[in-house]
Design an enzyme around this catalytic site. Structure first.
Site, PDB file in Angstrom:
ATOM      1  CB  ILE A 137       2.431   3.171   2.523  1.00  0.00           C
ATOM      2  CG1 ILE A 137       1.213   2.762   3.502  1.00  0.00           C
ATOM      3  CG2 ILE A 137       3.656   3.867   3.237  1.00  0.00           C
ATOM      4  CD1 ILE A 137       1.708   1.294   3.953  1.00  0.00           C
ATOM      5  CB  CYS A 182      -6.632   1.228   0.597  1.00  0.00           C
ATOM      6  SG  CYS A 182      -5.417   2.471  -0.325  1.00  0.00           S
ATOM      7  CE1 TYR A 239      -1.265   1.918   6.898  1.00  0.00           C
ATOM      8  CE2 TYR A 239      -3.021   2.593   7.818  1.00  0.00           C
ATOM      9  CZ  TYR A 239      -1.849   1.990   7.706  1.00  0.00           C
ATOM     10  OH  TYR A 239      -1.471   1.467   8.918  1.00  0.00           O
ATOM     11  CB  CYS A 240      -3.186  -0.751   0.765  1.00  0.00           C
ATOM     12  SG  CYS A 240      -3.622  -0.105  -0.640  1.00  0.00           S
ATOM     13  CB  THR A 241       1.908  -1.514  -0.390  1.00  0.00           C
ATOM     14  OG1 THR A 241       1.860  -2.379   0.666  1.00  0.00           O
ATOM     15  CG2 THR A 241       3.373  -0.979  -0.722  1.00  0.00           C
TER      16      THR A 241
END
Length: 312
Positions: A229, A207, A200-202
């Site tokens: 996210i 990701c 995961y990433c922002t």
């Protein structure tokens, strides 16, 4: 037609202008991997239309796609959205990630740049196919997988992002850049090629490419959060699900962060009190990004040390 498709006003003047303007703004981000044949023409078209609608923020264009974090006047939001949908056939289903908090202080200028890649990954292997990505998952699946001890969550953000907020027990790939992370993650996770991995990433852009990189390097079961996210939080709220992300989400604009949970998991670098408040050191020759509580901001005049404070 504008003769110079770039900003000619100083940041100081633009900041003053934005702060004096009372119009409401919405902060959004989006990305899409797709082939852009004429990056110069597409970049100029983006700039012209964003300028017309008083859009501020940062946009990267390359032959592999587009990546943007922008602030749009609410009254022009649907005009900008429709322009993007019609700017290329590949964007007619573009997902636009709305920020969790909107603030006119997010951006002061509009910057649209042509880059070699829309996210700097450092990958040079010509056999790598960034379209062979992992399996997208949404909030319900994320929450279920968080309770499964056989699933490994990997945070594909920088260390300073991870510090103020992350999913419980997520592995941090300590680094200051994404390209550095991609090198490290293969080495660190070598033992897990047959395990389920969630990345995961922002907002999803890092990701997504990281999941393709893991596949390319022999990892069999790779998942990643649909729209990152931000997408997870929006989807959980929409479906009445608990939000299991802890802390705040770092953002790359003047807001610095968005609060997701009431839990503060990071600490002031000067007094060690709980704080998730990032600032840049007030001493221009330093400009260090660090966590500082409000009390220490006053005490140290927004500086990271007594040395910097004495040299203001």
């Amino acid at each position: 037609m504008m003769s110079n498709l770039c900003n000619r006003i100083s940041k100081k003047e633009l900041k003053k202008k934005i702060l004096m303007n009372e119009e409401s703004r919405i902060v959004v981000s989006f990305y899409k991997y797709f082939l852009i044949k004429n990056t110069k023409e597409y970049r100029d078209r983006i700039y012209q239309n964003f300028y017309k609608y008083n859009v501020l923020g940062r946009v990267y264009v390359s032959d592999e796609g587009i990546n943007a974090q922008i602030s749009i006047p609410v009254k022009f939001y649907f005009f900008v959205k429709n322009f993007l949908y019609n700017s290329d056939l590949e964007l007619n289903n573009l997902f636009i990630n709305k920020s969790l908090s909107n603030h006119k202080k997010a951006f002061w200028v509009l910057s649209v740049k042509i880059k070699k890649k829309i996210v700097n990954d450092g990958i040079t292997n010509p056999l790598f196919n960034f379209k062979k990505v992992g399996i997208y998952i949404k909030s319900r699946q994320v929450n279920m997988m968080l309770s499964d001890r056989n699933v490994i969550f990997i945070d594909m953000r920088n260390s300073y992002e991870y510090e103020i907020g992350h999913f419980p027990n997520a592995i941090e790939i300590k680094s200051q850049t994404f390209r550095e992370q991609l090198k490290k993650v293969i080495q660190i996770m070598h033992y897990a090629k047959n395990k389920k991995i969630v990345m995961y990433c922002t907002g999803g852009i890092r990701c997504e490419k990281a999941s393709a990189w893991m596949h390319f390097n022999g990892f069999k079961y790779v998942y990643h959060l649909k729209n990152g996210i931000l997408g997870y939080v929006h989807d959980a709220n929409k479906n009445g699900l608990p939000i299991l992300f802890q802390g705040s989400n770092f953002v790359f604009d003047n807001r610095m962060s968005e609060k997701i949970s009431d839990k503060i998991i990071s600490f002031c670098k000067q007094c060690d009190k709980p704080s998730d408040r990032y600032v840049n050191c007030n001493f221009n020759l330093c400009h260090l990004l660090f966590i500082q509580c409000k009390d220490c901001t006053i005490k140290f005049k927004k500086c990271c040390s007594k040395y910097c404070m004495q040299h203001l």
